[in-house]
Scaffold this active site. Structure first.
Site, PDB file in Angstrom:
ATOM      1  N   GLY A  45       0.782  -1.229   0.000  1.00  0.00           N
ATOM      2  CA  GLY A  45       0.000   0.000   0.000  1.00  0.00           C
ATOM      3  C   GLY A  45       0.812   1.275   0.000  1.00  0.00           C
ATOM      4  CB  THR A  99      -4.041  -9.288 -10.301  1.00  0.00           C
ATOM      5  OG1 THR A  99      -3.149  -9.687  -9.267  1.00  0.00           O
ATOM      6  CG2 THR A  99      -4.780  -8.035  -9.892  1.00  0.00           C
ATOM      7  CG  ASN A 119      -2.855 -11.899  -2.895  1.00  0.00           C
ATOM      8  OD1 ASN A 119      -1.988 -11.979  -3.754  1.00  0.00           O
ATOM      9  ND2 ASN A 119      -3.064 -10.813  -2.192  1.00  0.00           N
ATOM     10  CG  ASP A 161       1.294 -13.417  -1.383  1.00  0.00           C
ATOM     11  OD1 ASP A 161       0.557 -13.256  -2.375  1.00  0.00           O
ATOM     12  OD2 ASP A 161       2.456 -12.976  -1.356  1.00  0.00           O
TER      13      ASP A 161
END
Length: 184
Positions: A45, A99, A119, A161
């Site tokens: 982020g 994605t 994920n 993940d």
């Protein structure tokens, strides 16, 4: 995405795909491009495009013209098959991740293309209860229509993940005297 004549280098067509895509495949007269909407710089982020805050998708372009033929999202919108595996009433489908990191594969006999997904978003699964299709999956997509025809989800809710990070490998194998199509 730019398509160039391999002999002359002349531009044949170009297509604007939006932010963040990683690879492409060409098969059956189509160019398949997974549009991610993020980059490694955004992990955690801190970058311009934070990890897993976009809705993964696959775009098919006409290989001769670059015209978009279809776009399939890997996180279903409300009412689409699989949407019941996401929290009701939220907007997770707009930023749910899933994605596509790696190049897919194509089976000309079935006209299916196979892609592994990443994920979900936000990353921690307790923030998006449910199985969260089609995260951490391999999806089979009809190359002509973009319709998801099947999937295998490896880790429902996917908080670890454990993305599908390897291109799917198509194999034919023999069992009990008959040939079976397989996917590794």
């Amino acid at each position: 995405l730019y398509a160039l004549n391999e002999s002359s280098g002349k531009l044949l067509w170009k297509a604007e795909l939006g932010v963040g895509w990683s690879s492409f495949s060409v098969a059956g007269g189509r160019v398949f491009v997974p549009v991610q909407g993020l980059n490694e710089e955004g992990q955690g982020g801190t970058g311009k495009y934070p990890c897993c805050t976009f809705r993964g998708s696959l775009v098919a372009l006409d290989a001769n013209t670059g015209a978009q033929l279809w776009k399939t999202y890997t996180v279903p919108a409300p009412g689409e098959p699989g949407s019941e595996t996401w929290p009701a009433g939220g907007d997770h489908y707009k930023r749910g991740g899933a994605t596509i990191w790696m190049t897919g594969n194509y089976d000309p006999e079935t006209n299916l293309t196979f892609w592994g997904t990443g994920n979900g978003g936000p990353w921690m699964g307790d923030q998006r209860p449910g199985d969260n299709l089609y995260t951490a999956s391999t999806v089979a997509i009809d190359a002509a229509t973009g319709q998801i025809k099947g999937h295998q989800q490896y880790n429902p809710n996917e908080s670890w993940d454990w993305d599908e990070v390897s291109p799917p490998i198509l194999v034919d194998y023999r069992r009990d005297g008959r040939t079976i199509k397989g996917l590794i």
